[in-house]
Write a protein that holds these residues in place. Structure first.
Motif, PDB file in Angstrom:
ATOM      1  N   LYS A  66       0.972  -1.210  -0.080  1.00 29.03           N
ATOM      2  CA  LYS A  66      -0.067  -0.021  -0.061  1.00 29.03           C
ATOM      3  C   LYS A  66       0.842   1.209  -0.080  1.00 29.03           C
ATOM      4  O   LYS A  66       1.847   1.294   0.852  1.00 29.03           O
ATOM      5  CB  LYS A  66      -0.766  -0.028   1.211  1.00 29.03           C
ATOM      6  CG  LYS A  66      -1.592  -1.156   1.470  1.00 29.03           C
ATOM      7  CD  LYS A  66      -2.248  -1.062   3.098  1.00 29.03           C
ATOM      8  CE  LYS A  66      -2.671  -2.453   3.287  1.00 29.03           C
ATOM      9  NZ  LYS A  66      -3.393  -2.528   4.940  1.00 29.03           N
ATOM     10  N   GLN A  82      -3.126  -0.056  -4.196  1.00 25.31           N
ATOM     11  CA  GLN A  82      -2.850  -1.177  -3.194  1.00 25.31           C
ATOM     12  C   GLN A  82      -2.836  -2.414  -4.217  1.00 25.31           C
ATOM     13  O   GLN A  82      -3.867  -2.392  -4.951  1.00 25.31           O
ATOM     14  CB  GLN A  82      -3.913  -0.962  -2.008  1.00 25.31           C
ATOM     15  CG  GLN A  82      -3.845  -1.941  -1.095  1.00 25.31           C
ATOM     16  CD  GLN A  82      -5.012  -1.539  -0.066  1.00 25.31           C
ATOM     17  OE1 GLN A  82      -4.787  -0.403   0.301  1.00 25.31           O
ATOM     18  NE2 GLN A  82      -5.451  -2.898   0.580  1.00 25.31           N
ATOM     19  N   GLU A 115       2.969  -5.217   3.998  1.00 19.29           N
ATOM     20  CA  GLU A 115       2.332  -5.940   5.025  1.00 19.29           C
ATOM     21  C   GLU A 115       2.206  -7.383   4.741  1.00 19.29           C
ATOM     22  O   GLU A 115       1.840  -7.824   3.686  1.00 19.29           O
ATOM     23  CB  GLU A 115       0.980  -5.501   5.329  1.00 19.29           C
ATOM     24  CG  GLU A 115       0.737  -4.220   6.246  1.00 19.29           C
ATOM     25  CD  GLU A 115      -0.710  -3.723   6.418  1.00 19.29           C
ATOM     26  OE1 GLU A 115      -0.957  -2.563   6.288  1.00 19.29           O
ATOM     27  OE2 GLU A 115      -1.197  -4.734   6.606  1.00 19.29           O
ATOM     28  N   PHE A 140       0.395 -10.963   4.708  1.00 16.20           N
ATOM     29  CA  PHE A 140      -0.994 -10.996   4.214  1.00 16.20           C
ATOM     30  C   PHE A 140      -1.565 -11.699   5.551  1.00 16.20           C
ATOM     31  O   PHE A 140      -1.310 -12.822   6.270  1.00 16.20           O
ATOM     32  CB  PHE A 140      -1.173 -11.864   3.179  1.00 16.20           C
ATOM     33  CG  PHE A 140      -2.547 -11.985   2.922  1.00 16.20           C
ATOM     34  CD1 PHE A 140      -3.098 -11.002   1.923  1.00 16.20           C
ATOM     35  CD2 PHE A 140      -3.435 -12.888   3.105  1.00 16.20           C
ATOM     36  CE1 PHE A 140      -4.341 -11.105   1.105  1.00 16.20           C
ATOM     37  CE2 PHE A 140      -4.659 -13.075   2.542  1.00 16.20           C
ATOM     38  CZ  PHE A 140      -5.340 -12.163   1.668  1.00 16.20           C
ATOM     39  N   VAL A 141      -2.942 -11.067   6.252  1.00 18.81           N
ATOM     40  CA  VAL A 141      -3.207 -11.440   7.138  1.00 18.81           C
ATOM     41  C   VAL A 141      -4.539 -12.479   6.763  1.00 18.81           C
ATOM     42  O   VAL A 141      -5.427 -11.810   5.942  1.00 18.81           O
ATOM     43  CB  VAL A 141      -3.864 -10.533   8.277  1.00 18.81           C
ATOM     44  CG1 VAL A 141      -4.816 -10.981   9.484  1.00 18.81           C
ATOM     45  CG2 VAL A 141      -3.102  -9.575   8.801  1.00 18.81           C
ATOM     46  N   PHE A 156      -7.766 -13.325   7.148  1.00 15.70           N
ATOM     47  CA  PHE A 156      -8.558 -13.285   8.141  1.00 15.70           C
ATOM     48  C   PHE A 156     -10.038 -13.817   7.660  1.00 15.70           C
ATOM     49  O   PHE A 156     -10.039 -14.038   6.414  1.00 15.70           O
ATOM     50  CB  PHE A 156      -8.868 -11.620   8.121  1.00 15.70           C
ATOM     51  CG  PHE A 156      -9.208 -10.973   6.890  1.00 15.70           C
ATOM     52  CD1 PHE A 156     -10.465 -10.953   6.632  1.00 15.70           C
ATOM     53  CD2 PHE A 156      -8.224 -10.338   6.178  1.00 15.70           C
ATOM     54  CE1 PHE A 156     -10.542 -10.128   5.366  1.00 15.70           C
ATOM     55  CE2 PHE A 156      -8.406  -9.389   5.295  1.00 15.70           C
ATOM     56  CZ  PHE A 156      -9.759  -9.571   4.643  1.00 15.70           C
ATOM     57  N   GLU A 209     -13.454  -8.861   8.370  1.00 17.47           N
ATOM     58  CA  GLU A 209     -12.968  -7.735   8.866  1.00 17.47           C
ATOM     59  C   GLU A 209     -14.256  -7.007   9.447  1.00 17.47           C
ATOM     60  O   GLU A 209     -15.354  -6.998   8.973  1.00 17.47           O
ATOM     61  CB  GLU A 209     -12.352  -7.090   7.933  1.00 17.47           C
ATOM     62  CG  GLU A 209     -12.971  -7.003   6.477  1.00 17.47           C
ATOM     63  CD  GLU A 209     -11.913  -6.074   5.516  1.00 17.47           C
ATOM     64  OE1 GLU A 209     -11.103  -5.301   5.757  1.00 17.47           O
ATOM     65  OE2 GLU A 209     -12.034  -6.583   4.282  1.00 17.47           O
ATOM     66  N   GLU A 267     -10.585  -0.382  12.412  1.00 21.72           N
ATOM     67  CA  GLU A 267     -10.556  -1.697  11.715  1.00 21.72           C
ATOM     68  C   GLU A 267      -9.859  -2.610  12.131  1.00 21.72           C
ATOM     69  O   GLU A 267      -8.690  -2.380  12.352  1.00 21.72           O
ATOM     70  CB  GLU A 267     -10.752  -1.098  10.110  1.00 21.72           C
ATOM     71  CG  GLU A 267     -11.427  -0.355   9.483  1.00 21.72           C
ATOM     72  CD  GLU A 267     -10.900  -0.295   8.116  1.00 21.72           C
ATOM     73  OE1 GLU A 267     -11.084  -1.069   7.278  1.00 21.72           O
ATOM     74  OE2 GLU A 267     -11.126   0.908   7.613  1.00 21.72           O
TER      75      GLU A 267
END
Ligand code: AMP
Length: 392
Positions: free
Chosen positions: A148, A158, A188, A190-191, A193, A196, A261
């Motif tokens: 990003k 992004q 970053e 990668f999460v 998830f 969210e 968030e």
């Protein structure tokens, strides 16, 4: 205590600003709505308006000196927020604070505060300013990773790097999507998830920090598509998210609503980012989910008025109505079909022009507080898809 009418300079006049103008005026206040184009949604309702480039510090100074507001309220990110420190020194109140508005302009400031200073759980991350440094950062963080620009809006620039073949492309894309001449990216981990959420958090001058029920949301192209509330979150995760929200809002300072968030994973909850103002996913509160919608909460908090409690009244969902082409004088089809449905409403923002993916309105639905929010979300999305945006 008697209450004098306050003058509020609202910086940003989109749909969120428009609802805030309504909330502030209902409490008897005076709003000067500012944005970089005429006839913006909030300008249509405010007592006065100004059209300036909000990234231009001198233009911003001019508006503040002219109106001498009681409150300076940012509604968007793209503002020359460095000026806010000066306004505070001159005795103005910036909402929630110059520090909060300025830190959240730049992903680096907010991420370092969250991860390094406060020790909140976030994705692993590194920064890069050159193509070479970027390659190294991607290899250190590992793939997949998310890239990003540090300064950009709505997901611009992004992308996800899945394999080495994506690296150069991702760098190019991030450079093109950077705002202004500020060329730096965050890489970053990668999460993974499963959901969210936004935790709307209200900080008050004379009261406790309050938390709304979690809002689930879905993003596409970095932009929000649907949001729904309440989103069921495990009690431990909810507590952890509230603690993180309390810590970071305290560190940034000031009163108002914050959209914070988080990512939910099987290993717990991760802080992602925050905005110190009403949040677009929070438009679901316009569906009547709470005793106060997010704009009413913001209005009370910034005016220093009491908020005895936040009560979840209904379950709700919101889905966006998007334009698909460039045009003027938009008109809509399918509105009647949507409004035929019970417990359904629509907000059209009265934006004067359209462009691809521009958000023109939302469909809002609600049901009993125990209703299945996944079904509600699907209903809102299906109804929003029936609304056609046309222009001349
Ligand atoms: P942001 O601009 O940081 O809000 O990111 C926009 C969207 O990209 C988020 O809402 C997520 O859906 C996704 N995203 C951002 N960061 C990550 C991450 N580290 N891992 C996985 N997905 C992400």
């Amino acid at each position: 205590m008697h209450m004098k009418q306050k003058k509020i300079v609202l910086l940003g006049s989109g749909e969120l600003g428009r609802e805030l103008v309504i909330a502030l005026q209902r409490l008897g206040h005076y709003v000067v709505a500012v944005d970089n184009y005429e006839n913006a949604p909030a300008m249509q309702l405010a007592q006065e308006h100004e059209v300036i480039n909000m990234l231009d510090g001198a233009a911003l100074d001019g508006v503040i000196a002219k109106h001498r507001p009681d409150l300076i309220v940012p509604e968007v990110e793209a503002i020359r927020t460095e000026q806010f420190y000066k306004y505070e020194q001159e005795g103005y109140t910036v909402i929630p604070s110059a520090r909060a508005a300025n830190f959240t302009m730049n992903r680096k400031a907010i991420r370092d505060l969250a991860a390094k200073e406060l020790g909140l759980r976030t994705a692993n991350y590194l920064y890069a300013t050159t193509a070479e440094g970027f390659r190294e950062a991607v290899h250190t963080i590992g793939m997949p990773c998310v890239v990003k620009p540090l300064m950009s809006s709505s997901g611009k620039g992004q992308s996800v790097v899945k394999t080495a073949a994506d690296i150069d492309k991702a760098w190019q894309y991030a450079m093109e999507g950077s705002r202004g001449d500020y060329k730096e990216v965050i890489v970053e981990g990668f999460v993974n998830f499963y959901a969210e959420i936004t935790l709307l958090t209200v900080t008050q001058q004379n009261g406790n920090t309050l938390f709304c029920a979690p809002i689930g949301h879905r993003q596409e192209r970095g932009d929000y598509q649907e949001s729904w509330q309440p989103f069921p979150v495990k009690e431990d995760d909810y507590q952890h998210a509230c603690e993180m929200a309390a810590q970071i809002t305290k560190a940034l300072g000031g009163n108002g609503i914050w959209g914070i968030e988080f990512f939910l994973t099987n290993e717990g909850v991760y802080f992602s980012e925050l905005s110190p103002r009403p949040h677009d996913t929070g438009m679901v509160t316009l569906a009547g989910t709470q005793n106060f919608n997010e704009f009413e909460l913001h209005a009370r908090a910034i005016l220093g008025l009491p908020i005895p409690e936040i009560v979840q009244l209904r379950a709700g969902a919101s889905a966006v109505i998007l334009a698909h082409a460039n045009g003027e004088k938009p008109y809509f089809t399918g509105v009647e079909e949507v409004l035929k449905e019970s417990q359904t409403d629509i907000r059209l923002f009265n934006k004067p022009t359209t462009r691809p993916y521009r958000r023109m309105g939302v469909v809002l639905v609600n049901d009993e507080v125990t209703a299945d929010t996944t079904a509600l979300k699907n209903r809102a999305a299906a109804l929003a898809a029936k609304v056609g945006v046309h222009s001349t």
